[in-house]
Enzyme design. Sequence first.
Site, PDB file in Angstrom:
ATOM      1  N   ARG A   1      17.920  21.412   7.160  1.00  0.00           N
ATOM      2  CA  ARG A   1      18.703  22.647   7.303  1.00  0.00           C
ATOM      3  C   ARG A   1      19.622  22.631   8.525  1.00  0.00           C
ATOM      4  O   ARG A   1      20.749  23.056   8.462  1.00  0.00           O
ATOM      5  CB  ARG A   1      17.762  23.847   7.415  1.00  0.00           C
ATOM      6  CG  ARG A   1      17.147  24.188   6.090  1.00  0.00           C
ATOM      7  CD  ARG A   1      16.223  25.371   6.191  1.00  0.00           C
ATOM      8  NE  ARG A   1      15.238  25.278   5.127  1.00  0.00           N
ATOM      9  CZ  ARG A   1      14.049  24.731   5.260  1.00  0.00           C
ATOM     10  NH1 ARG A   1      13.672  24.241   6.413  1.00  0.00           N
ATOM     11  NH2 ARG A   1      13.220  24.668   4.236  1.00  0.00           N
TER      12      ARG A   1
ATOM     13  N   LYS B   1      -2.976   2.119   1.699  1.00  0.00           N
ATOM     14  CA  LYS B   1      -3.791   1.475   2.742  1.00  0.00           C
ATOM     15  C   LYS B   1      -4.183   0.078   2.254  1.00  0.00           C
ATOM     16  O   LYS B   1      -4.571  -0.101   1.104  1.00  0.00           O
ATOM     17  CB  LYS B   1      -5.043   2.308   3.039  1.00  0.00           C
ATOM     18  CG  LYS B   1      -4.698   3.642   3.718  1.00  0.00           C
ATOM     19  CD  LYS B   1      -5.949   4.430   4.042  1.00  0.00           C
ATOM     20  CE  LYS B   1      -5.650   5.868   4.414  1.00  0.00           C
ATOM     21  NZ  LYS B   1      -5.078   6.077   5.727  1.00  0.00           N
TER      22      LYS B   1
ATOM     23  N   LYS C   1       2.307  14.962  -1.911  1.00  0.00           N
ATOM     24  CA  LYS C   1       1.316  15.940  -2.316  1.00  0.00           C
ATOM     25  C   LYS C   1       1.519  17.261  -1.561  1.00  0.00           C
ATOM     26  O   LYS C   1       2.153  17.228  -0.514  1.00  0.00           O
ATOM     27  CB  LYS C   1      -0.097  15.390  -2.105  1.00  0.00           C
ATOM     28  CG  LYS C   1      -0.473  15.214  -0.614  1.00  0.00           C
ATOM     29  CD  LYS C   1      -1.897  14.850  -0.457  1.00  0.00           C
ATOM     30  CE  LYS C   1      -2.730  16.043  -0.113  1.00  0.00           C
ATOM     31  NZ  LYS C   1      -3.020  16.224   1.329  1.00  0.00           N
TER      32      LYS C   1
ATOM     33  N   HIS D   1      -6.824  12.276  -3.059  1.00  0.00           N
ATOM     34  CA  HIS D   1      -7.092  10.935  -2.530  1.00  0.00           C
ATOM     35  C   HIS D   1      -8.413  10.371  -3.067  1.00  0.00           C
ATOM     36  O   HIS D   1      -8.492   9.231  -3.505  1.00  0.00           O
ATOM     37  CB  HIS D   1      -7.190  10.957  -1.002  1.00  0.00           C
ATOM     38  CG  HIS D   1      -5.982  11.499  -0.311  1.00  0.00           C
ATOM     39  ND1 HIS D   1      -4.708  11.172  -0.685  1.00  0.00           N
ATOM     40  CD2 HIS D   1      -5.853  12.338   0.743  1.00  0.00           C
ATOM     41  CE1 HIS D   1      -3.849  11.791   0.112  1.00  0.00           C
ATOM     42  NE2 HIS D   1      -4.524  12.503   0.980  1.00  0.00           N
TER      43      HIS D   1
ATOM     44  N   ASP E   1       0.711   8.834  -2.919  1.00  0.00           N
ATOM     45  CA  ASP E   1      -0.602   9.126  -2.341  1.00  0.00           C
ATOM     46  C   ASP E   1      -0.821   8.089  -1.249  1.00  0.00           C
ATOM     47  O   ASP E   1      -1.043   6.909  -1.544  1.00  0.00           O
ATOM     48  CB  ASP E   1      -1.669   8.994  -3.433  1.00  0.00           C
ATOM     49  CG  ASP E   1      -3.063   9.295  -2.913  1.00  0.00           C
ATOM     50  OD1 ASP E   1      -3.290   9.117  -1.707  1.00  0.00           O
ATOM     51  OD2 ASP E   1      -3.909   9.698  -3.715  1.00  0.00           O
ATOM     52  N   HIS E   2      -0.738   8.519   0.011  1.00  0.00           N
ATOM     53  CA  HIS E   2      -0.740   7.520   1.078  1.00  0.00           C
ATOM     54  C   HIS E   2      -2.049   6.747   1.156  1.00  0.00           C
ATOM     55  O   HIS E   2      -2.087   5.652   1.701  1.00  0.00           O
ATOM     56  CB  HIS E   2      -0.359   8.154   2.424  1.00  0.00           C
ATOM     57  CG  HIS E   2      -1.470   8.890   3.095  1.00  0.00           C
ATOM     58  ND1 HIS E   2      -1.882  10.135   2.715  1.00  0.00           N
ATOM     59  CD2 HIS E   2      -2.262   8.545   4.133  1.00  0.00           C
ATOM     60  CE1 HIS E   2      -2.863  10.531   3.503  1.00  0.00           C
ATOM     61  NE2 HIS E   2      -3.126   9.573   4.368  1.00  0.00           N
TER      62      HIS E   2
HETATM   63  C1  BG6 Z   1      -3.793  14.231   4.250  1.00  0.00           C
HETATM   64  C2  BG6 Z   1      -4.460  15.559   4.482  1.00  0.00           C
HETATM   65  O1  BG6 Z   1      -3.425  14.086   2.906  1.00  0.00           O
HETATM   66  O2  BG6 Z   1      -4.695  13.191   4.600  1.00  0.00           O
HETATM   67  C3  BG6 Z   1      -4.924  15.689   5.913  1.00  0.00           C
HETATM   68  O3  BG6 Z   1      -3.541  16.597   4.179  1.00  0.00           O
HETATM   69  C4  BG6 Z   1      -5.801  14.531   6.299  1.00  0.00           C
HETATM   70  O4  BG6 Z   1      -5.634  16.910   6.112  1.00  0.00           O
HETATM   71  C5  BG6 Z   1      -5.094  13.220   5.961  1.00  0.00           C
HETATM   72  O5  BG6 Z   1      -6.044  14.611   7.685  1.00  0.00           O
HETATM   73  C6  BG6 Z   1      -6.019  12.044   6.199  1.00  0.00           C
HETATM   74  O6  BG6 Z   1      -5.285  10.863   6.094  1.00  0.00           O
HETATM   75  P1  BG6 Z   1      -5.683   9.591   6.935  1.00  0.00           P
HETATM   76  O7  BG6 Z   1      -4.736   8.536   6.453  1.00  0.00           O
HETATM   77  O8  BG6 Z   1      -5.506   9.955   8.381  1.00  0.00           O
HETATM   78  O9  BG6 Z   1      -7.105   9.308   6.616  1.00  0.00           O
END
Ligand code: BG6
Length: 505
Positions: free
Chosen positions: A53, A194, A160, A252, A189-190
């Site tokens: 923005r 990993k 997400k 996750h 989905d991070h």
């Molecule tokens: C996120 C959540 O998706 O994943 C957070 O919204 C959480 O609340 C995080 O802390 C955890 O990710 P990681 O990679 O630090 O284990």
Amino acid sequence: MDACPIPQAAEPCALVIFGASGDLTKRKLVPSLYNLASYHLLPADFSIIGVARRPLTDEVFRDQLGKDLAELGTQPVDPNLWGRFRGRISYCGGNFDDPATYKKLAEALAESEKNLKTSGNVVFYLSVQPDYFATIARQLSEAGLVAEENGRWRRVIIEKPFGHDLASARELNAKLTSVLQEHQIYRIDHYLGKETAQNLLVFRLGNAIFEPIWNRRYIDHVQLTVAESIGVEGRGAFYETAGAFRDVMQNHMFMLLALIAMEPPTSLEGEAIRNEKVKLLRSIRRTTPEEALWNTVRGQYGEGVVGGKKLTAYRQEPNVNPDSRVETFAAIKLMIENWRWAGVPFYLRSGKRLPRRTTQIVFRFKTPPLSLFATNEADPIAPNYLIFSIQPEEGITIQVRAKIPGPTICTRSVRLEFDYDQFGDLQPTTGYEKLLYDCMVGDTSLFHRSDMVEAAWEAASPILEAWNNNPVEDFPNYASGTWGPEAATKLIERDNHHWWSAENH
Ligand code: BG6
């Protein structure tokens, strides 16, 4: 040492980041893109266009990203590489719901195509509040920016949460697919980026010794733990709308579950893997409300002292209702109703303000049919365990019985351990490198398809409904710095099992 094929740099493309001034951009996206550039995986003809923005000039935006990268990147910044990278960054200010923003963006993209030779291929990364996902997708479509013509591709990455429940997930999917084709949507989905999560499939299917025992005949039960030592860290307002189950478990953890429990895919093609994942998610047993309550535990952290430091309760966090009934801990037992897993309990737990950060998947095998050997009395049960440590430790452990040296036969559990450090000095990464690269090369295997998202919500619905209809009365019910409420221990102990931890096994 086996030589790996050298991966190819992605095709020329532009990356448009909506929400360019946000946390994700500076903490993960820019450091990951820089890392990809340093591994020669970014195309030489690449550009980044930030959309947010605030009105900013290109120069101010570039300087800001440079400062953030120096502070938050995972490797020292090479001035030459940064110099080339920097010149390919530009900024487009505007509101996400204003058609004028998209007109400006179209001009910026045309310029990037002409001057930086990005070939008309574009990744749009929606790192914005979920309310904007559908709006941005529609505006992009109305501006003609997602049409795939003349061999060019257009892809949209969505962060997400993918909905808040089944109905909202369906609604979001319907809105997205009314303006985009499913193959253009990359739901990220991070956790799946990993390194150790990616190894789960290799370990299972790249080693012939495991698949034959990967079933109800040999596995007694499975435990998944995602424990965090931090609290909600200033995200109280968001967390009040989510809770541990929606924030971590339903997405996750269910997706990790799909990865470890699905049938072997026929190939590593994205669709082949996603077909198996959705089948697995659909076979999670749908419980009655009574069963849902019996098989789940909710917790909320209270005050506590960790390392001599006094920590506040969740209800005292900023932007949290002082009577909040939102859970910061969830533990569930679920069953998978298919031929491979019938009768094998899967225990999942996740929470904030637990004693330490750890993500772990534990398989406990059945005990030998005959107990021939005397055990050390302090260690009487003799099952084998297979433990995947996803973070912060990264490795695989197999726990087996061995004879204690001496004239009598007495046994004890010992560990066969593989640690990722054995691969040498690994450069730290953000976990987003692989996902960004995969999107640029069109590999969908780590991204969620709409039917997977809906299947995960369908499996979650009976639990969410039962919880909604039966509000908890005893929050806060665990102290910060402990392993959650007592009921979570009982949930597994009533089946004669224990949560695995390196200290107690
Ligand atoms: C996120 C959540 O998706 O994943 C957070 O919204 C959480 O609340 C995080 O802390 C955890 O990710 P990681 O990679 O630090 O284990």
